[in-house]
Design a protein around this motif. Sequence first.
Motif, PDB file in Angstrom:
ATOM      1  N   VAL A  38       0.877  -1.115   0.070  1.00 59.40           N
ATOM      2  CA  VAL A  38       0.088   0.100  -0.051  1.00 59.40           C
ATOM      3  C   VAL A  38       0.941   1.212  -0.091  1.00 59.40           C
ATOM      4  O   VAL A  38       0.508   2.365  -0.798  1.00 59.40           O
ATOM      5  N   LEU A  39       2.073   1.032   0.618  1.00 60.33           N
ATOM      6  CA  LEU A  39       2.934   2.403   0.920  1.00 60.33           C
ATOM      7  C   LEU A  39       3.467   2.670  -0.688  1.00 60.33           C
ATOM      8  O   LEU A  39       3.735   3.883  -0.846  1.00 60.33           O
ATOM      9  N   PHE A  40       3.573   1.752  -1.378  1.00 64.27           N
ATOM     10  CA  PHE A  40       4.098   1.997  -2.633  1.00 64.27           C
ATOM     11  C   PHE A  40       3.028   2.787  -3.578  1.00 64.27           C
ATOM     12  O   PHE A  40       3.694   3.661  -4.587  1.00 64.27           O
ATOM     13  N   PHE A  41       2.005   2.850  -3.277  1.00 63.10           N
ATOM     14  CA  PHE A  41       1.161   3.545  -4.112  1.00 63.10           C
ATOM     15  C   PHE A  41       1.178   5.222  -3.566  1.00 63.10           C
ATOM     16  O   PHE A  41       0.730   6.008  -4.430  1.00 63.10           O
ATOM     17  N   GLY A  42       1.784   5.386  -2.569  1.00 60.20           N
ATOM     18  CA  GLY A  42       2.024   6.827  -2.345  1.00 60.20           C
ATOM     19  C   GLY A  42       3.370   7.152  -2.213  1.00 60.20           C
ATOM     20  O   GLY A  42       3.577   8.313  -1.818  1.00 60.20           O
ATOM     21  N   ASP A  47       9.746   6.208 -10.770  1.00 58.22           N
ATOM     22  CA  ASP A  47       8.623   6.059 -11.759  1.00 58.22           C
ATOM     23  C   ASP A  47       7.421   5.867 -11.216  1.00 58.22           C
ATOM     24  O   ASP A  47       7.305   4.571 -10.337  1.00 58.22           O
ATOM     25  N   LYS A  48       6.269   6.542 -11.308  1.00 52.07           N
ATOM     26  CA  LYS A  48       5.140   5.898 -10.413  1.00 52.07           C
ATOM     27  C   LYS A  48       4.407   4.647 -10.830  1.00 52.07           C
ATOM     28  O   LYS A  48       3.838   4.023 -10.406  1.00 52.07           O
ATOM     29  N   ARG A  49       4.706   4.442 -12.097  1.00 54.77           N
ATOM     30  CA  ARG A  49       4.257   3.166 -12.781  1.00 54.77           C
ATOM     31  C   ARG A  49       4.906   1.929 -12.443  1.00 54.77           C
ATOM     32  O   ARG A  49       4.404   0.862 -12.015  1.00 54.77           O
ATOM     33  N   SER A  50       6.265   2.147 -12.194  1.00 56.01           N
ATOM     34  CA  SER A  50       6.836   1.056 -11.421  1.00 56.01           C
ATOM     35  C   SER A  50       6.592   0.938 -10.093  1.00 56.01           C
ATOM     36  O   SER A  50       6.503  -0.305  -9.558  1.00 56.01           O
ATOM     37  N   GLY A  55       4.027  -2.257  -5.807  1.00 54.26           N
ATOM     38  CA  GLY A  55       2.952  -2.206  -4.715  1.00 54.26           C
ATOM     39  C   GLY A  55       1.943  -3.441  -5.085  1.00 54.26           C
ATOM     40  O   GLY A  55       1.279  -4.144  -4.057  1.00 54.26           O
ATOM     41  N   ALA A  56       1.368  -3.238  -6.280  1.00 51.10           N
ATOM     42  CA  ALA A  56       0.281  -4.353  -6.832  1.00 51.10           C
ATOM     43  C   ALA A  56       0.972  -5.779  -6.560  1.00 51.10           C
ATOM     44  O   ALA A  56       0.368  -6.702  -6.279  1.00 51.10           O
ATOM     45  N   LEU A  57       2.212  -5.816  -6.753  1.00 51.94           N
ATOM     46  CA  LEU A  57       3.091  -7.398  -6.681  1.00 51.94           C
ATOM     47  C   LEU A  57       2.914  -7.721  -5.207  1.00 51.94           C
ATOM     48  O   LEU A  57       2.679  -8.688  -5.086  1.00 51.94           O
ATOM     49  N   LEU A  58       3.292  -6.849  -4.417  1.00 49.92           N
ATOM     50  CA  LEU A  58       3.329  -7.143  -3.063  1.00 49.92           C
ATOM     51  C   LEU A  58       1.801  -7.437  -2.474  1.00 49.92           C
ATOM     52  O   LEU A  58       1.526  -8.494  -1.647  1.00 49.92           O
ATOM     53  N   ILE A  59       0.906  -6.731  -3.047  1.00 55.25           N
ATOM     54  CA  ILE A  59      -0.510  -6.986  -2.417  1.00 55.25           C
ATOM     55  C   ILE A  59      -1.001  -8.312  -3.060  1.00 55.25           C
ATOM     56  O   ILE A  59      -1.654  -8.985  -2.406  1.00 55.25           O
ATOM     57  N   SER A  60      -0.787  -8.508  -4.114  1.00 54.26           N
ATOM     58  CA  SER A  60      -1.302  -9.948  -5.102  1.00 54.26           C
ATOM     59  C   SER A  60      -0.507 -10.848  -4.454  1.00 54.26           C
ATOM     60  O   SER A  60      -1.250 -11.942  -4.075  1.00 54.26           O
ATOM     61  N   PHE A  61       0.576 -10.795  -4.091  1.00 54.93           N
ATOM     62  CA  PHE A  61       1.493 -11.899  -3.438  1.00 54.93           C
ATOM     63  C   PHE A  61       1.006 -12.205  -1.890  1.00 54.93           C
ATOM     64  O   PHE A  61       0.561 -13.382  -1.499  1.00 54.93           O
ATOM     65  N   PRO A  94       4.263 -12.852 -11.559  1.00 56.96           N
ATOM     66  CA  PRO A  94       5.465 -12.684 -12.553  1.00 56.96           C
ATOM     67  C   PRO A  94       5.394 -11.544 -13.478  1.00 56.96           C
ATOM     68  O   PRO A  94       6.425 -10.604 -13.612  1.00 56.96           O
ATOM     69  N   VAL A  95       4.163 -11.009 -13.800  1.00 55.55           N
ATOM     70  CA  VAL A  95       3.887  -9.980 -14.737  1.00 55.55           C
ATOM     71  C   VAL A  95       4.228  -8.644 -14.235  1.00 55.55           C
ATOM     72  O   VAL A  95       5.241  -7.952 -14.630  1.00 55.55           O
ATOM     73  N   LEU A  96       3.853  -8.636 -12.828  1.00 53.04           N
ATOM     74  CA  LEU A  96       4.159  -7.289 -12.242  1.00 53.04           C
ATOM     75  C   LEU A  96       5.649  -7.013 -11.769  1.00 53.04           C
ATOM     76  O   LEU A  96       5.904  -5.914 -11.728  1.00 53.04           O
ATOM     77  N   LEU A  97       6.223  -8.152 -11.373  1.00 51.24           N
ATOM     78  CA  LEU A  97       7.728  -7.873 -11.034  1.00 51.24           C
ATOM     79  C   LEU A  97       8.273  -7.513 -12.228  1.00 51.24           C
ATOM     80  O   LEU A  97       9.394  -6.780 -12.354  1.00 51.24           O
ATOM     81  N   PHE A  98       7.892  -8.228 -13.513  1.00 55.34           N
ATOM     82  CA  PHE A  98       8.758  -8.158 -14.746  1.00 55.34           C
ATOM     83  C   PHE A  98       8.604  -6.531 -15.049  1.00 55.34           C
ATOM     84  O   PHE A  98       9.737  -5.727 -15.406  1.00 55.34           O
TER      85      PHE A  98
END
Length: 265
Positions: A38-42, A47-50, A55-61, A94-98
């Motif tokens: 969640v903190l990565f979204f703030g 790069d915000k997209r990165s 952030g989505a990677l950690l949440i999904s995992f 895997p996609v989000l990490l890439f």
Amino acid sequence: MEFSNYLPLPLRGDHTIFYYLLLVVLAAQILHSLSVGVLFFGKSSGDKRSNYCYGALLISFGLTLLHYWLVLAGVYERYPSLYFIPIYYTLAIPVLLFYHVKLSLYPQYQLRRSDLKHMILPIGQFVFFVFMFFSSMDFKAHYGRQFFNPFYGALEQGLFLTSFFAYLYFARRYVVQKRKNLRNKIELRRVFYARKLLQVAFYVFCIHTFFVLSDFISYQFWDINLRSVRVFAALGILSFAGILFWLGVYGFQILLWGRKVLNEG
């Protein structure tokens, strides 16, 4: 027999100190990954997209590990209506990490329509779980977890293993390419950290793959169910949590001193 999801089934009814300790360790890892994600979204630097991808990677995992925790704790058995709650995102990891690595090294990259093909399986998995969650219990029992199901079953586990290694390889190619065209020390530091992220993730994932394939091969060829062995089952799910542990530790470090070390503007 399917590729195992490594739910230590023999541990669920064994209320020993080790069983509860395992639940506590996994719960702590879930909370850590979700909070850091969640903190990565703030995160304002970089790069915000990165940042969003990581952030989505950690949440999904973290949510996927929560799915395992709910099975281990017997929550789905007590509340079967919760089964197939859409918190299982193995194919998105895997996609989000890439894309985190790619966009952090090449922030000038503009996403194209061709990038959408990488999201077909992750989106399909999410839609599948939403559909199954609102389906009847009889439908879930007959058509839920199947061997050739690409979203939840043996095929899905095979796709998760192969895609993780494949996207690690693709991400490493970007690291190697960037390393050949460094322009300053800032880019050198970013390459160093991206390389370290992928390197450790590769070794930890190899350990998890060993547990998955060992269980599958032993059952298929020798009719031995290694998941019935408590130590093996516990180490199997901990190997999955170990991948998330490394990703969470790396993410926490970037949050603490990423701006200073990487000179993120």
